[in-house]
Design a protein around this motif. Structure first.
Motif, PDB file in Angstrom:
ATOM      1  N   THR A  36       7.638  27.804 127.111  1.00  0.00           N
ATOM      2  CA  THR A  36       6.198  27.564 127.103  1.00  0.00           C
ATOM      3  C   THR A  36       5.903  26.066 127.020  1.00  0.00           C
ATOM      4  OG1 THR A  36       5.986  29.639 125.954  1.00  0.00           O
ATOM      5  CG2 THR A  36       4.047  28.291 126.018  1.00  0.00           C
ATOM      6  N   LEU A  37       6.696  25.396 126.193  1.00  0.00           N
ATOM      7  CA  LEU A  37       6.551  23.943 126.076  1.00  0.00           C
ATOM      8  C   LEU A  37       6.813  23.291 127.428  1.00  0.00           C
ATOM      9  CD1 LEU A  37       5.957  22.359 123.494  1.00  0.00           C
ATOM     10  CD2 LEU A  37       8.377  21.832 123.320  1.00  0.00           C
ATOM     11  N   ASN A  38       7.847  23.794 128.075  1.00  0.00           N
ATOM     12  CA  ASN A  38       8.228  23.312 129.403  1.00  0.00           C
ATOM     13  C   ASN A  38       7.065  23.474 130.382  1.00  0.00           C
ATOM     14  OD1 ASN A  38      11.057  22.541 130.284  1.00  0.00           O
ATOM     15  ND2 ASN A  38      10.312  23.695 132.036  1.00  0.00           N
ATOM     16  N   LEU A  39       6.508  24.672 130.340  1.00  0.00           N
ATOM     17  CA  LEU A  39       5.411  24.997 131.251  1.00  0.00           C
ATOM     18  C   LEU A  39       4.194  24.121 130.957  1.00  0.00           C
ATOM     19  CD1 LEU A  39       4.642  26.968 133.475  1.00  0.00           C
ATOM     20  CD2 LEU A  39       3.861  28.550 131.732  1.00  0.00           C
ATOM     21  N   PHE A  40       3.929  23.948 129.674  1.00  0.00           N
ATOM     22  CA  PHE A  40       2.783  23.136 129.258  1.00  0.00           C
ATOM     23  C   PHE A  40       2.920  21.705 129.769  1.00  0.00           C
ATOM     24  CE2 PHE A  40       0.080  25.143 125.962  1.00  0.00           C
ATOM     25  CZ  PHE A  40      -1.066  24.462 126.307  1.00  0.00           C
ATOM     26  N   ARG A  41       4.108  21.152 129.599  1.00  0.00           N
ATOM     27  CA  ARG A  41       4.317  19.764 130.033  1.00  0.00           C
ATOM     28  C   ARG A  41       4.193  19.647 131.539  1.00  0.00           C
ATOM     29  NH1 ARG A  41       7.668  16.253 126.367  1.00  0.00           N
ATOM     30  NH2 ARG A  41       8.401  15.288 128.258  1.00  0.00           N
ATOM     31  N   GLU A  42       4.773  20.615 132.229  1.00  0.00           N
ATOM     32  CA  GLU A  42       4.733  20.560 133.697  1.00  0.00           C
ATOM     33  C   GLU A  42       3.302  20.706 134.202  1.00  0.00           C
ATOM     34  OE1 GLU A  42       7.299  21.477 136.351  1.00  0.00           O
ATOM     35  OE2 GLU A  42       9.083  21.129 135.136  1.00  0.00           O
ATOM     36  N   ILE A  43       2.581  21.629 133.581  1.00  0.00           N
ATOM     37  CA  ILE A  43       1.254  21.950 134.074  1.00  0.00           C
ATOM     38  C   ILE A  43       0.261  20.838 133.757  1.00  0.00           C
ATOM     39  CG2 ILE A  43       0.133  23.208 132.159  1.00  0.00           C
ATOM     40  CD1 ILE A  43       0.568  24.743 135.493  1.00  0.00           C
ATOM     41  N   ASN A  44       0.522  20.082 132.701  1.00  0.00           N
ATOM     42  CA  ASN A  44      -0.415  19.030 132.326  1.00  0.00           C
ATOM     43  C   ASN A  44      -0.157  17.707 133.033  1.00  0.00           C
ATOM     44  OD1 ASN A  44      -2.317  20.227 130.640  1.00  0.00           O
ATOM     45  ND2 ASN A  44      -0.776  20.445 129.060  1.00  0.00           N
ATOM     46  N   ASN A  45       0.896  17.685 133.842  1.00  0.00           N
ATOM     47  CA  ASN A  45       1.113  16.486 134.665  1.00  0.00           C
ATOM     48  C   ASN A  45       0.031  16.431 135.725  1.00  0.00           C
ATOM     49  OD1 ASN A  45       3.306  15.417 133.447  1.00  0.00           O
ATOM     50  ND2 ASN A  45       4.796  16.398 134.796  1.00  0.00           N
ATOM     51  N   LEU A 271      -2.299  29.221 135.213  1.00  0.00           N
ATOM     52  CA  LEU A 271      -1.115  28.884 134.428  1.00  0.00           C
ATOM     53  C   LEU A 271      -1.487  28.295 133.070  1.00  0.00           C
ATOM     54  CD1 LEU A 271       1.278  27.482 137.162  1.00  0.00           C
ATOM     55  CD2 LEU A 271       1.541  29.579 135.868  1.00  0.00           C
ATOM     56  N   ILE A 272      -2.586  27.551 133.015  1.00  0.00           N
ATOM     57  CA  ILE A 272      -3.022  26.993 131.729  1.00  0.00           C
ATOM     58  C   ILE A 272      -3.447  28.126 130.782  1.00  0.00           C
ATOM     59  CG2 ILE A 272      -4.850  25.632 130.606  1.00  0.00           C
ATOM     60  CD1 ILE A 272      -4.584  23.642 132.923  1.00  0.00           C
ATOM     61  N   ILE A 350      13.508  35.743 135.089  1.00  0.00           N
ATOM     62  CA  ILE A 350      12.503  36.817 135.136  1.00  0.00           C
ATOM     63  C   ILE A 350      11.137  36.247 135.515  1.00  0.00           C
ATOM     64  CG2 ILE A 350      11.220  38.502 133.750  1.00  0.00           C
ATOM     65  CD1 ILE A 350      13.774  38.865 132.090  1.00  0.00           C
ATOM     66  N   LEU A 351      10.771  35.159 134.848  1.00  0.00           N
ATOM     67  CA  LEU A 351       9.434  34.592 135.056  1.00  0.00           C
ATOM     68  C   LEU A 351       9.290  33.982 136.447  1.00  0.00           C
ATOM     69  CD1 LEU A 351       8.725  32.859 131.639  1.00  0.00           C
ATOM     70  CD2 LEU A 351       7.659  34.886 132.551  1.00  0.00           C
ATOM     71  N   GLN A 352      10.381  33.439 136.933  1.00  0.00           N
ATOM     72  CA  GLN A 352      10.310  32.710 138.196  1.00  0.00           C
ATOM     73  C   GLN A 352      10.146  33.621 139.404  1.00  0.00           C
ATOM     74  OE1 GLN A 352      12.680  29.018 138.490  1.00  0.00           O
ATOM     75  NE2 GLN A 352      13.749  30.216 140.015  1.00  0.00           N
ATOM     76  N   ASP A 353      10.880  34.724 139.363  1.00  0.00           N
ATOM     77  CA  ASP A 353      10.937  35.568 140.550  1.00  0.00           C
ATOM     78  C   ASP A 353       9.616  36.258 140.833  1.00  0.00           C
ATOM     79  OD1 ASP A 353      13.456  34.807 140.906  1.00  0.00           O
ATOM     80  OD2 ASP A 353      14.401  36.595 140.096  1.00  0.00           O
ATOM     81  N   GLY A 354       9.080  35.979 141.977  1.00  0.00           N
ATOM     82  CA  GLY A 354       7.932  36.735 142.453  1.00  0.00           C
ATOM     83  C   GLY A 354       6.634  36.460 141.746  1.00  0.00           C
ATOM     84  N   LEU A 355       6.619  35.575 140.785  1.00  0.00           N
ATOM     85  CA  LEU A 355       5.373  35.289 140.102  1.00  0.00           C
ATOM     86  C   LEU A 355       4.837  33.925 140.555  1.00  0.00           C
ATOM     87  CD1 LEU A 355       6.181  36.732 136.615  1.00  0.00           C
ATOM     88  CD2 LEU A 355       4.605  37.631 138.278  1.00  0.00           C
ATOM     89  N   LEU A 356       3.842  33.491 139.853  1.00  0.00           N
ATOM     90  CA  LEU A 356       3.099  32.324 140.300  1.00  0.00           C
ATOM     91  C   LEU A 356       3.891  31.019 140.228  1.00  0.00           C
ATOM     92  CD1 LEU A 356       0.240  31.725 141.231  1.00  0.00           C
ATOM     93  CD2 LEU A 356      -0.414  31.438 138.858  1.00  0.00           C
ATOM     94  N   TYR A 357       4.864  30.961 139.320  1.00  0.00           N
ATOM     95  CA  TYR A 357       5.530  29.696 139.055  1.00  0.00           C
ATOM     96  C   TYR A 357       6.131  29.074 140.308  1.00  0.00           C
ATOM     97  CZ  TYR A 357       5.091  31.297 134.281  1.00  0.00           C
ATOM     98  OH  TYR A 357       4.592  31.752 133.097  1.00  0.00           O
TER      99      TYR A 357
END
Lengths: 798, 235
Positions: A36-45, A271-272, A350-357
């Motif tokens: 989640t931290l990873n996602l947060f940092r990536e998304i806030n760039n 994603l946010i 799991i999260l990567q496959d077929g989802l929004l990421y």
């Protein structure tokens, strides 16, 4: 040290399952927090990793009726240059074209045409084996080189053929430039090559290219400017300086600016919301796991009072005991670290496959190990705090002589009870949240006006494709081949361009009109797809069918009086403008709002009859076929038989997924939310079951002597069960109103960000019942386990 | 002659399985008649407490028959056993086993709360009576941790007596007490014995056992009746 580690391990003898549960919980917390931290940092760039420019940047685009971000015209993009805060503007155009590399032809290659100042403005990274991204050079993407060209050596200097023009490949771009948000890029090339695609009959290429909404612009600002203010300025400029040289293309979409380099703000928004949802659920999960650890270690301290007292009596200081405790828990900490790494890779896949990421991030979801390290430090800090906090009591009171062995202080009892209440409250919240997300998603799935059996068949054309359709076939009558019912349309069901058409209420060649989505369909389109007809009429050549949303819009625009029913629109003509001509026909039918743009999105749509496609282009259009035949093979045979005999240069038609699946594919955000919250709720459910059992059992074991006395004095087992269970029920009755209050305070947040109401009494009651069942099953199970022990065992002092 | 209140026939108790199997009681046959005061003595680990647990329905025998108050225990449900424990047996433990978070009065009233036939209004009178008997009326509102060992044991005795049981089972009742308090406790036992209460106690102390009518010695799981001096040291 080694002795303490082994001693710590031995302490869990007979409780290995409990130990393993704690390890898994701790590891899962660390992994989820890290991701989640990873996602947060990536998304806030504000910019993707490949953009080197750190000055304020804005993306220049347009916005469609339904809020879709769209491309802008180069003419309009340049208008923003007049703003004093804008230093420079560059543009990028994404096109799908056929190219040839080393004599190998590649169909539908994704090309990114960049303006010459783009490399400098965005400070693009250097391609492999080059010092910098040189303007006017042609570069291929890493993915294209690896997968299409099989990583050929000496690719630099090889020939790339576009529209007969020879270009030389100057290098391979870094892997993180394989995508620009949802846009795949195979080849980067200067936008001067766009002129190759200007039709020959256009005398001057520049006005044609400048007036085509084909570009995204990027402006570098000298200082931070409010995007809304800048957008207002941009809108004024467009109104003040209309493009008089515009050829063919009319501008329908509103200008739109986005802070940073961002071409998919809708996905970013989802994603946010997703991140915050995950944070909430992880906090819930974290509370349950750490409070359980604290509770278990508090119990251990009580059980080991004599041991600690003895150690202190033998001269140990509290710091010595703390060191020993740290060493004793080392094994658990280490195992959780190993498992957290395993979970990270598992969850990532799991999260990567077929989802929004994957769609949103330019490449794979990149794992930042620094984030993992931060999460690890936080989780281990929490863990060791929870294991050591109970020891603080030693500081205040070194002597245990006054309190009897194995008993709790009133404060400990209160804490234990409060902890259970909070755990039940949080678990209820998590379940209610997931249930409501589930209900919301489930409601979306109930599309009863699109037949779930309907499938579509698509094909792609080779150059100079030609098709022949009889008048009967344009109506949807393919019965001359076999008894197979097929409908045809110009567009795939979920791909009606938002503003592909415009319309006027009267025949008016001078007016640009209003935007509307639309497509050409055969007469039987609605019956094959089971789209209900609201106002019946005969939909034939030279008539329109419209959906309710469009009918309401026409009514609002005054085509009929407010008090008149929608059926009054039948027979009234409107003008629909499409390339290269306009049609002025009556409205024949009004249909239900079909979910072309996603579930619950009732955008206005006009259906033109397939026979009304301009004769100049109809033979070049590859129709999309729809069928609800049970035998897909039979439908496929009919279509491909037609391809074989009535078309030229058309590839065989391929079966696509069902329409229902295509519609759900548009709902990535909802699915993502459902999958992640469901997954988290499941974990919380399992954890709740285990902690309920362990905690209740631990609490009971502390008081086993009391229960032994009660049994010895004659209480029967069912009565004792009820007596203990009442306490659990009391915790539950305190937890549920608390959860309801929290839900009420969260309601406005979830309504505005997720469009989900949490205050659904039925789902709250269902979740409360679920938690009650868990209390009954696992709490009750723990009680039964205890009271079934021989009374003499219960009375045995530890 | 009246029927025995406690009667065992070839009572055995085995702990553990396989190699760690240990037979603690071996074919124990004995009877206690109403109004008797009986002591069981023996070294540590000889099975005294195990036998008492089985007799008081806190544990179950591995084999053999046991009759309490004329009822075969094997035929009773757990509910019926609970009723027997509540109404017919009074328990006194070496470590008192008072509930720490209950006051003296609450501890004493505890067995009455399990008997649904009694009214709550009857509780206070009964509690006062037994507290008067053990001389702790003024301590009714105290918590066990505020009492001395002797006082705690007297509270335990009061709790055992409140249901007016037919049998008092005492597991080392004076084991944790000084001689003065031990004497006080034994004095109470004799008073109840005078009121025709059957008392079975386990002890290490010859001085205590010699105050009983019958003395059984248990050794290596076998129970043997020894000639008793019979209430010779009654105060």
């Amino acid at each position: 040290m080694l002795f303490d580690i082994v001693y710590g391990w031995r302490k869990w003898q007979g409780q290995r399952l409990k130990w393993f549960t704690l390890v898994l919980g701790l590891a899962l917390f660390c992994a989820l927090f890290s991701l989640t931290l990873n996602l947060f940092r990536e998304i806030n760039n504000e910019s993707p990793s490949w953009v080197g420019n750190t000055k304020p940047l804005v993306t220049i685009a347009a916005i469609g009726i339904s809020g879709q971000i769209k491309k802008q015209t180069r003419y309009n993009i340049d208008l923003l240059n007049k703003h004093p805060a804008v230093n420079n503007i560059a543009s990028l155009s994404f096109q799908t074209k056929n190219i040839t590399v080393n004599d190998i032809a590649f169909q539908k290659t994704s090309l990114a045409f960049y303006s010459t100042n783009l490399p400098v403005l965005l400070e693009l990274p250097a391609p492999f084996s080059a010092d910098s991204f040189v303007k006017n050079n042609v570069y291929i993407s890493d993915a294209f080189w690896q997968y299409q060209l099989n990583g050929q050596d000496n690719i630099v200097g090889k020939t790339l053929l576009i529209k007969g023009q020879k270009l030389l490949v100057a290098g391979v771009m870094p892997a993180n430039m394989n995508n620009v948000n949802q846009y795949k890029v195979d080849v980067w090339l200067p936008d001067s090559f766009l002129s190759l695609y200007v039709p020959e009959f256009i005398p001057d290429a520049k006005p044609f290219l400048n007036s085509k909404p084909d570009y995204f612009g990027f402006a570098e600002l000298s200082k931070s400017v409010n995007t809304t203010d800048l957008q207002e300025y941009f809108r004024e400029q467009i109104d003040t300086y209309p493009n008089h040289e515009a050829i063919f293309v009319k501008e329908h979409d509103a200008p739109w600016l986005i802070a940073g380099i961002e071409l998919d703000p809708e996905a970013k928004k989802v994603l946010i919301v997703q991140c915050w949802t995950l944070i909430f659920l992880i906090a819930s999960f974290g509370f349950i796991i750490f409070s359980t650890i604290f509770s278990i270690y508090s119990q251990q301290l009580i059980d080991r009072k004599a041991e600690f007292s003895l150690k202190i009596a033998l001269g140990a200081k509290v710091s010595d005991l703390v060191k020993r405790c740290l060493a004793e828990n080392f094994m658990m900490a280490l195992t959780s670290v190993v498992f957290s790494i395993f979970f990270i890779f598992l969850l990532k896949s799991i999260l990567q496959d077929g989802l929004l990421y994957q769609r949103y991030f330019s490449s794979d979801f990149e794992l930042n190990w620094f984030n993992w390290f931060v999460s690890l430090v936080i989780s281990q800090l929490f863990f060791f705090s929870c294991t050591l906090l109970p020891l603080l009591k030693l500081n205040r009171n070194n002597s245990f002589s006054r309190s009897s062995l194995g008993s709790k202080t009133k404060l400990q009892t209160l804490f234990s009870q409060g902890n259970l209440v909070l755990q039940l409250c949080i678990a209820t919240l998590a379940f209610v949240f997931t249930t409501n997300v589930f209900i919301s998603e489930w409601q979306k799935q109930q599309i009863d006006f699109v037949n779930p059996a309907v499938i579509s068949f698509n094909s792609n054309k080779i150059k100079d494709a030609q098709v022949y359709l009889s008048e009967q076939q344009k109506k949807g009558d393919w019965s001359n081949q076999k008894q197979v019912e097929l409908a045809i349309a110009y567009n795939p069901f979920t791909n009606l361009d938002d503003s592909s058409l415009s319309y006027n209420l009267t025949a008016d060649p001078t007016n640009d009109g209003f935007n509307v989505s639309g497509t050409y369909v055969s007469s039987n389109y609605f019956s094959v797809l089971d789209i209900p007809i609201v106002v019946n009429g005969i939909f034939t050549k030279n008539t329109f069918a419209i959906n309710i949303a469009f009918a309401e819009q026409l009514k609002f625009q005054g085509m009929i009086a407010a008090e008149q029913p929608l059926s009054a629109l039948i027979g009234m003509p409107i003008q629909v403008n499409s390339f290269p001509s306009a049609s002025y026909y009556p409205i024949a039918t009004i249909t239900e709002n079909a979910p072309h743009h996603g579930v619950g999105k009732g955008n206005p749509v006009v259906y033109l009859h397939y026979a009304n496609i301009h004769p100049m282009i109809i033979y070049k259009v590859l129709p999309v076929f729809f069928s609800k035949e049970k035998s897909t093979q039979e439908a496929s045979n009919v279509i491909n038989n037609w391809v074989k005999h009535e078309t030229v240069n058309v590839n065989p038609y391929q079966l696509q997924s069902t329409l229902k699946a295509q519609i759900f594919a548009l709902n990535l955000g909802g699915r993502l939310l459902f999958v992640t919250s469901g997954f988290m709720a499941l974990i919380i459910l399992v954890l709740l079951a285990l902690t309920l059992y362990y905690q209740v059992k631990a609490n009971l074991m502390r008081e086993k002597n009391k229960y032994g006395v009660m049994l010895a004095l004659g209480i029967n087992q069912p009565a004792l069960f009820l007596r203990i269970f009442k306490k659990l029920l009391l915790s539950l009755t305190m937890a549920l109103p608390m959860a309801w209050m929290v839900l009420q305070s969260l309601e406005s947040v979830t309504q505005s960000y997720l469009s989900i109401s949490l205050l659904l009494m039925s789902s709250f009651l269902a979740c409360s019942f679920l938690v009650f069942l868990f209390v009954l099953l696992f709490g009750g199970g723990a009680i039964i386990t205890l009271i079934r022990l021989p009374i003499s065992t219960l009375l045995t002092q530890q | 002659m009246s029927k025995p209140i406690i009667a065992t026939d070839k009572l055995c108790k085995v702990f553990g399985r396989g190699n760690s199997k240990q037979q603690v009681l071996k074919n124990v046959d004995f009877s206690i008649f109403p109004g008797e005061m009986v002591a069981i003595v023996g070294p540590s680990g000889s099975g005294k407490s195990t036998l008492l647990s089985i007799l008081g329905l806190l544990d179950e025998q591995t084999s053999g028959d046991y009759q309490l108050c004329g009822q075969a225990i094997d035929t009773l449900s757990t509910f019926q056993k609970s009723v027997l424990r509540n109404k017919h047996i009074g328990w006194i433990f070496q470590n008192f086993n008072l509930v720490g978070d209950m006051t003296v009065a609450e501890n004493i009233v505890l067995p009455l709360t399990f008997d649904k036939t009694l009214k709550k209004s009857q509780y206070s009178e009964k509690v006062s009576n037994v507290l008067k008997k053990v001389g702790l009326l003024e301590k009714a509102g105290s918590f066990p941790s505020e009492l001395s060992g002797g006082q705690q044991q007297r509270v335990a005795i009061a709790r055992a007596l409140i249901t007016e049981p037919e049998i008092l089972l005492c597991d080392e009742p004076t084991g944790n007490l000084d001689s003065e308090n031990a004497e006080l406790v034994m004095q109470l036992f004799h008073e109840f014995h005078q009121e025709n209460c059957t008392i079975l106690l386990i002890t290490h102390s010859a001085e205590i056992s010699e105050q009983c009518q019958k003395i059984y010695r248990i050794n290596d799981g076998k129970l043997v009746l020894t000639p008793a001096t019979g209430l010779k040291n009654v105060v």
